[in-house]
Write an enzyme that holds these catalytic residues in place. Structure first.
Site: not given
Ligand code: NAD
Length: 483
Positions: A150, A227, A248, A282, A456
């Protein structure tokens, strides 16, 4: 067609049979590039480089580290248009937002470059004459960090800035969906003179990369933005090696709007904040609790402003909101909408995908949303805003603090007494009263509860990469003879 690849010791990592993934433009669904996915041998090379790089960087003076970081800032600023364009093409946000993110990225690195010369320790008052007692602050060691899609420039920049300022080496894994922006940021650091082994860039299968890096004894700290479920998974891996972690994670930021504010102006301000980056932020304001006295006016003005937003390709500078970053978010918006309707919420506007090409979802507003609806429990991470009325501070306090999350929280009021009361009461790592700017280079950015821990930004963002060492040194009267 752009190509993104892992960079280890300053060189592109490649090996036979490496897989690739497509990079899509979410506004058009066209393939705009590919990203090479690293193999375990490449990760081992990155770890070895991080170990060597740590030895070099921790022995580089803070002043010299700061000089290199400031050079990277100048390069990033000089390339702001190129970086912003890459970001909008692969992530979707409007170009003006991408430019703002590049500026924030440079500001954050610059702030850390200044702060790194101030990682002071302490000199204690000794209990015994002839003994000096020091508290030293030292870099924790090689770091592995994992970023989401994001904020493709700002999140990597924050993690690089904190680690490099403290004297740590870093392996950065950006999101594979938005690899091109992060590559430009890393390139700026290398061109600025960061020794090649100090900063590596890897792309791969996220689960495999994080498991491999975190299991290595070389890595002493992890930093993750994403997430809460993934954060919990990485924490369990880090626990095996008792590794420090900055997490985070997700939030679900409440906004408490008291009845002493102008409902129309407050609603317009809220819409601008809520639909930034199509709600994929977020700290995005995501649950609006509006006091009964101004509730109807607020809902009307909010829906009007949301309806008026111009939604389209972020490369078109007249657009105010771009597409969602990927098709998963589109599916999630449809599911949240169906659930809110089934729970009895009133749809004020939006509620559906726009067109059939590109991941566009209409700015959506629900009013009279019951607390039981899924959208009041789970962050939407998209352009959906639920609004519900409240009567008293006591009543709303229970509702806003009732979730396991606590990243950002907001309140709008003209009353000093109410501002003070709600500021104390909100369970969140960041609280915005009467505005939404909770993220600045000097402020600690982080959450409480299941939104994570550590910060951070700010002095806390530097502390996150430092360990404390107590040194007690006897300088006279020792039994060792003359020194
Ligand atoms: P997701 O939880 O699968 O992935 C979130 C991020 O984590 C992605 O960039 C992914 O590449 C990374 N990721 C996933 N599994 C990982 C692992 N085992 N090791 C390392 N990195 C890993 O979900 P998504 O579909 O990409 O996003 C959905 C949800 O994630 C959103 O609803 C939101 O709640 C959350 N999200 C939060 C932020 C934030 O800034 N806190 C940013 C992006 C997504």
């Amino acid at each position: 067609m752009e190509q993104a690849f892992s960079i280890i010791s300053g060189k592109r990592w490649s090996s036979p049979g490496m897989r690739t993934a497509d990079v899509l433009n979410p506004a058009t669904e066209e393939i705009i590039g590919t990203v090479e996915l690293i193999d375990p041998a490449g990760l081992d090379q990155a770890l070895a480089a991080a170990a060597r790089g740590f030895t070099v960087w921790k022995n580089t003076s803070a002043y010299d580290r700061a000089t290199v970081m400031r050079k990277a800032v100048a390069i990033i600023r000089s390339r702001k248009d190129e970086i912003a364009r890459a970001m909008t093409l692969e992530q979707g946000k409007p170009l003006a937002e991408s430019l703002g993110e590049v500026a924030a990225c440079a500001d954050n690195i610059e702030w850390m470059a200044e702060e790194c010369t101030r990682a002071y320790g302490r000199l204690l008052v000794p209990r015994t004459p002839g003994v000096n007692q020091l508290v030293r602050r030292e870099p924790i060691g090689p770091v592995a960090s994992f970023c989401p899609w994001n904020f493709p420039a700002l999140t990597p920049a924050r993690k690089i800035a904190g680690a490099l300022a403290a004297g740590c080496s870093l392996i950065l894994k950006p999101a594979e969906e938005t690899p091109l922006t992060a590559a430009l940021i890393v390139q700026a650091f290398h061109e600025a003179g960061v020794p090649p082994d100090v900063l590596s860039l890897v792309y791969g299968e996220p689960r495999q990369v994080s498991a491999h890096l975190i299991a290595s004894p070389i890595i002493r700290k992890i930093s993750f933005t994403g997430s809460t479920p993934v954060g919990k998974l990485l924490l369990t891996l880090a626990a095996q090696g008792v590794k420090r972690a900055t997490m985070e994670l997700g939030g679900h930021a409440p906004v408490v709007v008291f009845d002493d504010v102008d409902p129309v102006k407050t609603a317009q301000q809220a819409v601008a904040a809520k639909f930034r980056n199509a709600g994929q932020v977020c700290t995005s304001p995501t649950r609006f609790y509006v006091q009964a006295g101004i509730y109807p006016q607020f809902v009307k003005a909010f829906a009007e402003a949301a309806r008026a937003l111009r939604v389209g390709d972020g490369m078109d500078t007249t657009m105010q909101m771009g597409p969602l970053a990927n098709s998963r978010r589109l599916d999630a918006m449809a599911a949240i909408t169906a659930d809110a309707l089934a729970a009895g919420a009133r749809l004020e506007c939006g509620g559906e995908r726009i067109g059939s090409r590109g991941y566009f979802f209409a700015p959506t507003v629900f009013s009279d949303v019951p607390e039981s609806a899924r959208i009041m429990q789970d962050e939407p991470f998209g352009p959906i805003a639920p609004i519900a009325p409240f009567n008293t501070l006591e009543e709303v306090a229970e509702r806003v603090n009732g979730l396991p999350f606590g990243l950002a929280a907001y309140a709008m009021t003209r009353s000093l007494a109410r501002a003070t009361a709600i500021g104390e009461l909100l369970e969140a790592g960041m609280v915005g009263i009467n505005h939404y700017t909770v993220s600045t280079p000097a402020s600690p950015f982080g959450g409480v509860k299941e939104s994570g821990y550590g910060s951070e930004g700010g002095t806390e963002g530097l502390d996150a990469y430092l360990v404390t060492k107590s040194v007690t040194q006897r300088s006279s009267g020792a039994d060792l003879g003359p020194l």
